[in-house]
Design an enzyme around this catalytic site. Structure first.
Site, PDB file in Angstrom:
ATOM      1  CE  LYS A  21      30.096  19.887 -60.375  1.00 16.92           C
ATOM      2  NZ  LYS A  21      30.815  20.115 -61.694  1.00 16.92           N
ATOM      3  CB  SER A  22      35.120  21.563 -54.061  1.00 17.19           C
ATOM      4  OG  SER A  22      34.531  20.367 -53.592  1.00 17.19           O
ATOM      5  CD1 TRP A  48      36.489  31.410 -59.310  1.00 16.05           C
ATOM      6  CD2 TRP A  48      35.237  30.635 -57.602  1.00 16.05           C
ATOM      7  NE1 TRP A  48      36.131  32.473 -58.536  1.00 16.05           N
ATOM      8  CE2 TRP A  48      35.371  32.034 -57.477  1.00 16.05           C
ATOM      9  CE3 TRP A  48      34.491  29.939 -56.647  1.00 16.05           C
ATOM     10  CZ2 TRP A  48      34.772  32.737 -56.424  1.00 16.05           C
ATOM     11  CZ3 TRP A  48      33.904  30.638 -55.611  1.00 16.05           C
ATOM     12  CH2 TRP A  48      34.045  32.020 -55.496  1.00 16.05           C
ATOM     13  CG  HIS A  81      38.137  15.849 -59.006  1.00 23.03           C
ATOM     14  ND1 HIS A  81      38.120  17.127 -58.502  1.00 23.03           N
ATOM     15  CD2 HIS A  81      37.464  15.915 -60.178  1.00 23.03           C
ATOM     16  CE1 HIS A  81      37.481  17.921 -59.354  1.00 23.03           C
ATOM     17  NE2 HIS A  81      37.080  17.206 -60.374  1.00 23.03           N
ATOM     18  NE  ARG A  92      29.907  24.828 -53.441  1.00 17.99           N
ATOM     19  CZ  ARG A  92      29.199  24.833 -54.570  1.00 17.99           C
ATOM     20  NH1 ARG A  92      29.479  23.981 -55.546  1.00 17.99           N
ATOM     21  NH2 ARG A  92      28.213  25.701 -54.726  1.00 17.99           N
ATOM     22  CB  SER A 136      27.279  21.101 -56.880  1.00 18.91           C
ATOM     23  OG  SER A 136      27.945  21.456 -58.066  1.00 18.91           O
ATOM     24  CG  PHE A 152      28.421  31.932 -61.157  1.00 22.73           C
ATOM     25  CD1 PHE A 152      28.803  30.607 -61.274  1.00 22.73           C
ATOM     26  CD2 PHE A 152      27.157  32.304 -61.612  1.00 22.73           C
ATOM     27  CE1 PHE A 152      27.958  29.660 -61.824  1.00 22.73           C
ATOM     28  CE2 PHE A 152      26.298  31.353 -62.160  1.00 22.73           C
ATOM     29  CZ  PHE A 152      26.698  30.026 -62.270  1.00 22.73           C
ATOM     30  CG  MET A 172      34.899  32.304 -64.581  1.00 24.08           C
ATOM     31  SD  MET A 172      35.693  31.394 -63.239  1.00 24.08           S
ATOM     32  CE  MET A 172      35.769  29.729 -63.908  1.00 24.08           C
ATOM     33  CG  PHE A 206      30.618  22.692 -65.724  1.00 20.21           C
ATOM     34  CD1 PHE A 206      31.032  21.388 -65.508  1.00 20.21           C
ATOM     35  CD2 PHE A 206      31.312  23.729 -65.102  1.00 20.21           C
ATOM     36  CE1 PHE A 206      32.130  21.129 -64.693  1.00 20.21           C
ATOM     37  CE2 PHE A 206      32.409  23.469 -64.280  1.00 20.21           C
ATOM     38  CZ  PHE A 206      32.812  22.160 -64.085  1.00 20.21           C
ATOM     39  N   GLY A 266      26.441  28.591 -58.650  1.00 20.06           N
ATOM     40  CA  GLY A 266      27.615  29.260 -58.094  1.00 20.06           C
ATOM     41  C   GLY A 266      27.350  30.025 -56.812  1.00 20.06           C
TER      42      GLY A 266
END
Ligand code: A3P
Length: 295
Positions: free
Chosen positions: A48-49, A53, A108, A130, A138, A229, A232, A255, A259
């Site tokens: 979630k970081s 992106w 991860h 993040r 998140s 964001f 995407m 998902f 953002g």
């Protein structure tokens, strides 16, 4: 194919003291023995970081900003997820074995669980970090929609588990510090989600330079636009909507959720925030690694 229909929120399984999604842990032998190549590019993050992106950014840089090429496949096939495994779906290591170089590889894993070959092969690595509070929020929503995870319980219950590191991939604190401490030993670019939000142009340029893929300003602009964001979240090849609902249910929470930086303020109570700050200070004492929780 209706892969993953049997996903049932199994309890996490520990590998080397780190709780992992059961299916991932059961496939551990494949991951441990994975053979990295010197031309592999590793994209590493705590969940979630900003993984998706940065993955889209990297793919576009490699394809000179060709948006159509970036639509060739969903992001999880363009940038296979090393330790991924769920029933009836090809695993990350299976996808990677078939992928022609240069490969992009998402993980991860905390540093101590990385397959040895990534260190010895000298692969380039991009780490995105993040701030812990936005990650907590998140991750809470992601736990609900991605059914490979155990039930997160209430927000308060989840936050306690998060602080204790009793969640998939273990403590955020150890993860960000572990990769931070490795950054000078490896060819690593360590980025922050908040910096990418603040000035995406500047951060994409850093990635371009790190990858030694110079592109002109127009192409850079195009990449920044396509990886916003807004773009995407509407892009089927980036937003995970192609995953079966039995595995990811976007009706529970998309998902591509918000953002933004600072959404934690909408969820942390004053008491939770004070408790978290105290715990944060204890866990992050002695590191020069700093985060911004607002921009
Ligand atoms: P939120 O749940 O806070 O919205 P990962 O890809 O590592 O799983 O991270 C997912 C998080 O990154 C989600 O955060 C998602 O909305 C956010 N995200 C994805 N693409 C983004 C983009 N282009 N710009 C900003 N945030 C993005």
């Amino acid at each position: 194919e209706s892969g993953g229909t049997s996903v049932q929120r199994p309890p996490l399984l520990s590998i080397g003291g780190v709780p992992l999604v059961k299916y991932f842990a059961e496939n551990w032998g494949e991951v441990e023995n994975f053979q990295a190549r010197p031309d592999d590019l590793l994209i590493s993050t705590y969940p979630k970081s900003g993984t998706t992106w940065i993955s889209e950014v990297v793919d576009l840089i490699f394809h000179q900003g060709d948006v159509e090429k970036a639509r060739r496949n969903p992001i999880y096939l363009r940038v296979p997820f090393l330790e991924f495994a769920v029933p009836d779906v090809p695993t990350g290591t299976e996808l990677l074995r078939k992928m022609p170089p240069p490969r992009f590889i998402k993980t991860h894993l905390p540093v101590q669980l990385m397959p040895e070959s990534f260190w010895t092969q000298g692969c380039k690595m991009i780490y995105v970090a993040r701030n812990a509070k936005d990650v907590a929020v998140s991750y809470y929503f992601f736990y609900q929609m991605a059914k490979v995870h155990p039930d997160p319980g209430t927000w308060d219950e989840f936050l306690e588990k998060y602080i204790a590191g009793d969640i998939s991939y273990g403590p955020w604190f150890d993860h960000v510090k572990g990769w931070w401490d490795k950054r000078h030993e490896q060819r690593m670019l360590y980025l922050f989600y908040e910096d990418m939000k603040e000035d995406p142009r500047r951060e994409v340029r850093k990635v371009m330079e790190f990858l030694e893929r110079p592109l002109d300003e127009q192409v850079l602009e195009k990449i920044v636009h396509h990886t916003s964001f807004k773009e995407m979240s509407q892009n089927q090849m980036a937003n995970y909507k192609t995953i079966p609902t039995a595995v990811m249910d976007h009706d529970i929470s998309p998902f591509m959720r918000k953002g933004i930086t600072g959404d934690w303020k909408n969820y942390f109570t004053v008491a939770q925030n004070e408790h978290f700050d105290a715990e944060y200070e204890r866990q992050m004492k002695g590191t020069d690694l700093c985060f911004r929780t607002e921009i």
